[in-house]
Design an enzyme around this catalytic site. Sequence first.
Site, short mmCIF file in Angstrom:
data_model
loop_
_atom_site.label_atom_id
_atom_site.label_comp_id
_atom_site.label_asym_id
_atom_site.label_seq_id
_atom_site.Cartn_x
_atom_site.Cartn_y
_atom_site.Cartn_z
N ASP A 1 0.83 -1.20 0.00
CA ASP A 1 0.00 0.00 0.00
C ASP A 1 0.86 1.26 0.00
O ASP A 1 1.93 1.29 0.60
CB ASP A 1 -0.90 -0.03 1.25
CG ASP A 1 -1.79 1.18 1.36
OD1 ASP A 1 -2.63 1.37 0.46
OD2 ASP A 1 -1.65 1.94 2.33
N GLU B 1 1.04 -0.51 -5.23
CA GLU B 1 0.10 0.58 -5.46
C GLU B 1 0.94 1.84 -5.56
O GLU B 1 1.36 2.42 -4.56
CB GLU B 1 -0.90 0.70 -4.30
CG GLU B 1 -1.93 1.79 -4.56
CD GLU B 1 -2.54 2.39 -3.31
OE1 GLU B 1 -3.59 3.01 -3.43
OE2 GLU B 1 -1.95 2.25 -2.22
#
Length: 745
Positions: free
Chosen positions: A416, A469
């Site tokens: 993330d 990401e």
Amino acid sequence: MMTQANTYFYNGADVALLNGQYTDVFSLLGMHTSEDGKSLIVRCFLRNAFKVDVISIKDGRRVAGLEKVNDAGLFAGTMGRRVKPFLYLLRIQYPLSQIEIVDPYQFGPLLNADDLYLFGEGSAERAYKFLGANWRDVEGIEGVHFCVWAPNAKRVSVVGDFNHWDDTQHVMRQHMANGLWEIFLPNVAEGAHYKFDLVHPNGERHAKSDPMATQMECAPHNASIVPKKSKHSWKDTLWMNKRAVTAWHKAPMAIYEVHLGSWRRKGDNGEQYLDYQDLIEQLIPYVKAQGFTHIELMPISEYPFDGSWGYQPVGLYAPTHRFGDANGLKAFVDACHQADIGVVLDWVAAHFPKDPHGLVRFDGTCLYEHEDPRKGTHPDWDTLIYNYGRGEVRSFLLSNACYWLREFHFDGLRIDAVSSMLYLDYSREPGQWLPNAYGGRENLEAISFLQMLNQRLYQAFPGICMIAEESTAFAGVTKPTDHHGLGFGFKWNMGWMNDSLSYLSRDPIYRQYHHHQLTFSLMYAYTEQFMLSVSHDEVVHGKGSLLHKIPGDDWQKFATLRAYYGFMWGHPGKKLLFMGSEFAQRDEWDHNHSLDWHLLAFEPHQGVQRWLKDLNQLYQGMSALSVLDYQPAGFRWLDCDNGSASIFTFVRYGLAGDAPLVFVINMTPSVHHGFRIGLPQAGDFCEYLNSDSYLYCGSNQGNAGLVVAQNQPWQGMESSALITVPPLSCLVLGLAANQVEAKRR
């Protein structure tokens, strides 16, 4: 004349011990040889005890009684004529009870020099095996080895159910060279609650959760929990062997992103989470039936705040209590593998929250984070940023990644917020950040960490997928580390996602002026190994559901969404779709409630669900849709410039001998009859999929399942055909079976 105290405790050691200021307790308590070498002395500190005997573990006999040195609980005594150390337990009498415990201060250091070196160097892959709370057998005695990194603490004790949370009972052994503290406690039960009690450099005391705890209490409580001794028996050998030899960049990957707390709930009012057994029985068959190849779990490391969705974890090594224990999670992953479904885990290594029981100023100093807030604080989330340049922090994170992959058999990690890791000025104004050693904005320490992480994980766990990401134009995210890349396997294509959803939200009348929003992604599609992601982030915070983004009446909304999914599945790159989107959830996602499964009572929602299922079936069955995802030879535009009609036509190719597939996407409500498209060769083409079919609740316009191509060149192809293009639709055409066989011959 000497008092009892200074007979056994020299230089005021007894006073320092009672005041909690004697840090080298192992040199004082336990069994020691007297200065003259002629006897053994045992010392212990036991509050409220009035009698203590030393019992030989070998034969169970009483060896000696200890003298009570003072009323505070200090006991000491010699072991008669014995001069050779032996294992013993203490028989302790309290006013209302008697217990026997194995004295933890009789054991020597258990830490391995190689482990200590790797931990400090930043390359320890199994730090969780010696840090935290681990079951050990020492000289035939079973117990729990507690260990924590706190180099600046003046004293560290383990406190818990087993010692009435008394910080003076189990002061730990300090290793000055590396800042680790340890103690082996034989008298601890599985499931016991514990914390580390630290005396900070300024003298303040703070109780902290174990950073390496593998189980934690339910919020708002935050004690760590001694793990169970039982182990899961894995049955996924076939999957693991298959995974190890699969080249995922050439294979179909359709990922179903799931928030376990809101996919479905139980209870009269939906107030209860499904546990792992429920998920085995409900989620896995559903994902399998829908044709997805993988499940991606949003973060499941323990987190106190439900509204963080797991992206602000405090217990990075502890599976959240919400759905069951570690063995339950392992059983879930095992069942996924046995159903031929991979499982990817969202992993948060970009930041951590400021909860006082967590990592923040762990030993009274900025241990895991940077001291300077210009490097150590994340301005968007008011969280703290890891110090990626510190060896012990790198080992903490590397070991955690290995922990999930090794112990839980996860098939990869989706990291993330990578963008926030890569740039020192991320979300900061001038003057709010510090440049790197070369004056640049790149976070060289984080870049080095990510390279090391990916290199080691791919080497240690064959067949995994590391997914980033990453939303910027940072070059080389999926380039190998030996070519100066970050070494990820895949990168979310945030540009495609933003452009395509923006296009989707426009009135069909005006889409012709934004045609480039669906074509531009092919200009850079081969610069990285992209994954097309429509994640949870796109259906929260007032953005609305995918269906809600689309203008028009219900018929147009559903038809447009089906066409969009067809375009997405035809576009080069692996796929990820957030739960609920597969049946056109109407409301935006709410983590406090189950998906709106009742919508499947209505045909339009059934149609979208069936369309996704059939797309996945085609996707897994036709190699042209995946094998050349990252090579230009796998894609060719037939016409990318028909903005006036908002029609997109392209071909997907596989390897030699693989049947190509032709996609026709119409993003307006207009029907086009006699529309000519180029085709790879003359002959019969099947209309494999038509999103306007009645099967998907469409208007059922199309080509009756068959298109015949003539030898008339068109759009750079040797053949072409006149077809009907339905409104707001996706058509997928492929060579008929007899044509495929003829081509192969």
